[in-house]
Scaffold this motif. Structure first.
Motif, mmCIF file in Angstrom:
data_model
loop_
_atom_site.group_PDB
_atom_site.id
_atom_site.type_symbol
_atom_site.label_atom_id
_atom_site.label_comp_id
_atom_site.label_asym_id
_atom_site.label_seq_id
_atom_site.Cartn_x
_atom_site.Cartn_y
_atom_site.Cartn_z
ATOM 1 N N UNK A 19 0.784 -1.299 0.047
ATOM 2 C CA UNK A 19 -0.083 0.018 0.054
ATOM 3 C C UNK A 19 0.832 1.245 -0.024
ATOM 4 N N UNK A 20 2.384 1.251 -0.327
ATOM 5 C CA UNK A 20 2.927 2.394 -0.481
ATOM 6 C C UNK A 20 2.614 3.288 -1.411
ATOM 7 N N UNK A 21 3.023 4.538 -1.293
ATOM 8 C CA UNK A 21 2.757 5.631 -2.356
ATOM 9 C C UNK A 21 3.285 5.288 -3.604
ATOM 10 N N UNK A 22 2.612 5.366 -4.416
ATOM 11 C CA UNK A 22 2.823 5.154 -6.197
ATOM 12 C C UNK A 22 3.574 6.508 -6.688
ATOM 13 N N UNK A 23 4.693 6.458 -7.207
ATOM 14 C CA UNK A 23 5.299 7.597 -7.842
ATOM 15 C C UNK A 23 4.970 7.651 -9.305
ATOM 16 N N UNK A 24 4.638 8.532 -9.934
ATOM 17 C CA UNK A 24 4.484 8.902 -11.220
ATOM 18 C C UNK A 24 5.350 9.609 -11.953
ATOM 19 N N UNK A 25 5.757 9.418 -13.228
ATOM 20 C CA UNK A 25 6.334 9.973 -14.338
ATOM 21 C C UNK A 25 5.458 10.467 -15.468
ATOM 22 N N UNK A 32 -2.902 17.119 -22.770
ATOM 23 C CA UNK A 32 -3.518 15.900 -22.141
ATOM 24 C C UNK A 32 -2.499 15.519 -20.916
ATOM 25 N N UNK A 33 -1.305 15.951 -20.783
ATOM 26 C CA UNK A 33 -0.292 15.882 -19.876
ATOM 27 C C UNK A 33 -0.647 16.645 -18.750
ATOM 28 N N UNK A 34 -1.107 17.935 -19.085
ATOM 29 C CA UNK A 34 -1.614 18.634 -17.706
ATOM 30 C C UNK A 34 -2.804 18.105 -17.208
ATOM 31 N N UNK A 35 -3.737 17.520 -18.214
ATOM 32 C CA UNK A 35 -5.051 16.861 -17.685
ATOM 33 C C UNK A 35 -4.669 15.700 -16.698
ATOM 34 N N UNK A 36 -3.812 15.037 -17.200
ATOM 35 C CA UNK A 36 -3.209 13.774 -16.334
ATOM 36 C C UNK A 36 -2.655 14.344 -14.986
ATOM 37 N N UNK A 37 -1.962 15.621 -15.037
ATOM 38 C CA UNK A 37 -1.345 15.904 -14.038
ATOM 39 C C UNK A 37 -2.070 16.347 -12.654
ATOM 40 N N UNK A 38 -3.378 17.119 -13.297
ATOM 41 C CA UNK A 38 -4.397 17.510 -12.434
ATOM 42 C C UNK A 38 -4.932 16.210 -11.889
ATOM 43 N N UNK A 39 -5.287 15.010 -12.629
ATOM 44 C CA UNK A 39 -5.906 14.007 -12.055
ATOM 45 C C UNK A 39 -5.164 13.272 -11.283
ATOM 46 N N UNK A 40 -3.930 12.933 -11.397
ATOM 47 C CA UNK A 40 -3.005 12.156 -10.539
ATOM 48 C C UNK A 40 -2.874 13.227 -9.036
ATOM 49 N N UNK A 41 -2.926 14.460 -9.207
ATOM 50 C CA UNK A 41 -2.770 15.220 -7.814
ATOM 51 C C UNK A 41 -3.991 14.851 -7.038
ATOM 52 N N UNK A 42 -5.115 14.644 -7.751
ATOM 53 C CA UNK A 42 -6.285 14.284 -6.823
ATOM 54 C C UNK A 42 -6.541 12.760 -6.310
ATOM 55 N N UNK A 43 -5.605 12.057 -6.579
ATOM 56 C CA UNK A 43 -5.369 10.562 -6.420
ATOM 57 C C UNK A 43 -4.539 10.324 -5.114
ATOM 58 N N UNK A 44 -5.036 9.801 -4.072
ATOM 59 C CA UNK A 44 -4.587 9.249 -2.781
ATOM 60 C C UNK A 44 -3.837 8.172 -3.374
ATOM 61 N N UNK A 45 -2.702 7.975 -2.754
ATOM 62 C CA UNK A 45 -1.793 7.033 -3.211
ATOM 63 C C UNK A 45 -0.954 7.056 -4.173
ATOM 64 N N UNK A 46 -0.933 8.221 -4.626
ATOM 65 C CA UNK A 46 -0.056 8.430 -5.965
ATOM 66 C C UNK A 46 0.497 9.882 -5.915
ATOM 67 N N UNK A 47 1.687 10.109 -6.578
ATOM 68 C CA UNK A 47 2.503 11.338 -6.370
ATOM 69 C C UNK A 47 3.418 11.599 -7.715
ATOM 70 N N UNK A 48 3.011 12.638 -8.476
ATOM 71 C CA UNK A 48 3.914 13.122 -9.646
ATOM 72 C C UNK A 48 5.311 13.431 -9.117
#
Length: 142
Positions: A19-25, A32-48
């Motif tokens: 259950x560790x934090x997932x790191x995203x590139x 679309x990259x900025x759209x995904x960036x905004x979505x990842x920021x809202x996801x608990x458990x993930x960090x860009x």
């Protein structure tokens, strides 16, 4: 909303080992990259943790696409590593998931490289321009 749902599904798949934090590139930082960036920021458990774009001016550009308000035009925090070379980013590592938001023509090459490097991949739709490239991507994912 759809992007956010896809990201949550991917996180569930990636959490099989814990259950560790997932790191995203994120690769490609246009609309679309900025759209995904905004979505990842809202996801608990993930960090860009990394962004890669061959055109570094994209990092400060304000983008607008066909979905009003979808692109996250906020400034990129200094804690996020920035790359202009995809292979160098893969080699440097420090993330679990590669989110590919490039033009479709580049999807197969980048997806296969990221999979061969051992990363989970989220590839923007359409997957590829032809069935042959889709099959190559699926083989790389197995």
């Amino acid at each position: 909303m759809i992007v956010r749902a896809i990201l949550h599904v991917l996180l569930r798949i990636c959490r099989k080992g814990g259950s560790e934090m997932k790191k995203v590139a994120i690769v490609g930082f246009g609309f679309m990259g900025r759209t995904h960036y905004g979505a990842w920021k809202k996801c608990r458990g993930a960090r860009v943790v990394a962004i890669c774009d061959a055109n570094l001016s994209q990092l400060t550009a304000r983008v607008q696409g066909n979905i009003k308000g979808a692109a996250d035009n906020t400034a990129i925090p200094k804690s996020i590593r920035v790359f202009d070379n995809f292979l160098k980013m893969l080699e440097t590592g420090g993330f679990d998931i590669v989110d590919i938001t490039l033009p479709t023509l580049l999807h197969p090459k980048m997806t296969i490289a990221a999979l061969k490097a051992g990363y989970h991949v989220l590839c923007e739709k359409p997957m590829a321009l032809d069935l042959k490239d889709c099959d190559r991507m699926l083989v790389a994912a197995k």
